[in-house]
Write a protein that holds these residues in place. Structure first.
Motif, PDB file in Angstrom:
ATOM      1  N   ARG A 168       2.863 -59.909   7.298  1.00  0.00           N
ATOM      2  CA  ARG A 168       1.725 -60.001   8.214  1.00  0.00           C
ATOM      3  C   ARG A 168       0.753 -61.085   7.778  1.00  0.00           C
ATOM      4  NH1 ARG A 168      -0.064 -53.750   9.523  1.00  0.00           N
ATOM      5  NH2 ARG A 168       1.905 -53.072  10.466  1.00  0.00           N
ATOM      6  N   GLY A 255      -2.391 -59.245   4.334  1.00  0.00           N
ATOM      7  CA  GLY A 255      -1.708 -58.841   5.546  1.00  0.00           C
ATOM      8  C   GLY A 255      -1.443 -57.361   5.635  1.00  0.00           C
ATOM      9  N   TYR A 256      -1.402 -56.681   4.478  1.00  0.00           N
ATOM     10  CA  TYR A 256      -1.114 -55.246   4.508  1.00  0.00           C
ATOM     11  C   TYR A 256      -2.319 -54.480   5.021  1.00  0.00           C
ATOM     12  CZ  TYR A 256       0.527 -50.660   3.037  1.00  0.00           C
ATOM     13  OH  TYR A 256       0.914 -49.354   3.002  1.00  0.00           O
TER      14      TYR A 256
END
Length: 256
Positions: A168, A255-256
């Protein structure tokens, strides 16, 4: 009271439980925009999904990993129901992981989030989730720092979860067709964590220290950075990179 067999397999459960019980469900946390109740819902979904996927593998009927929509039923529960369900799902995961340890070879591969992992991953990943999200509740207390400093936490974050963590974050970067980002996260006495991203993909690996580090920190802070967290004490890490490089690296890791 946590059953002894659960405590043996998930030793981080009791500290997490105590951290939750010391706070109100609507208290905020270090995980941006999440309350304590949100964290508990997430952990209930984690335990349930890890158990569901591993149980299906043992039964010879593999299933795909569900997304975070699996948490929806828990959001409709009362606080009392949610708490009981969380403990039940942790106990169920312990039962299935124990059965897997006896019935499946450790090298057996199980499908999880579009890739394959080994059987021991399932209990270990829940342990990591308990450590990480306990930090979300407590910040840098002694228990959190000690657990985050464990070498297996770095290895699990890089080897077992690293590529999904970057997916992500890389998508949020505007690197362009010729752009490339590389960062070295260094902890004295340990291998570097090397992360890269370009238009074609991203990678994360452990490697011997070489050249300048992008970020230097202790092991606990490095694990937090890998999971997109912002350590509470900025004096525990420093960077020789310019602000633009650091911004892109934090985007990649966030992104997590």
């Amino acid at each position: 009271m946590i059953p002894s067999r659960v405590d043996e397999m998930l030793p981080e459960l009791a500290p997490f439980v105590h951290a939750v019980q010391a706070r109100r469900p609507d208290d905020g946390t270090w995980c941006e925009a999440w309350t304590v109740r949100d964290v508990l819902i997430h952990q209930t979904g984690n335990a349930e999904e890890l158990a569901r996927v591993l149980e299906a593998y043992l039964a010879g009927t593999p299933v795909e990993t569900r997304g975070f929509d699996r948490e929806a039923p828990f959001r409709r529960m009362s606080d009392t129901e949610l708490w009981a369900t969380f403990l039940n799902r942790c106990e169920r995961l312990t039962e299935i992981a124990s059965a897997a340890a006896e019935d499946a070879p450790p090298e057996a591969e199980v499908i999880w989030t579009g890739r394959t992992v080994k059987v021991p991953f399932f209990a270990e990943h829940m342990r990591e989730e308990l450590i990480l999200h306990r930090w979300d509740l407590t910040g840098d207390d002694r228990t959190a720092v000690r657990a985050l400093n464990e070498p297996w936490m770095t290895e699990h974050s890089v080897v077992s979860v690293g590529r999904p963590l970057l997916a992500r974050g890389r998508a949020a970067l505007d690197l362009g067709p010729d752009g490339r980002l590389e960062g070295r996260l260094r902890t004295p006495g340990m291998d570097d964590v090397v992360v890269t991203a370009d238009a074609d993909g991203g990678s994360i690996r452990l490697a011997a220290p070489e050249g300048p580090a992008t970020i230097e920190s202790d092991a606990a802070v490095r694990v937090l950075l890998l999971w997109g967290r912002r350590p509470g004490d900025p004096a525990r890490w420093h960077s020789s990179a310019g602000p633009e490089t650091l911004r892109k690296l934090r985007t990649l890791l966030g992104g997590y």
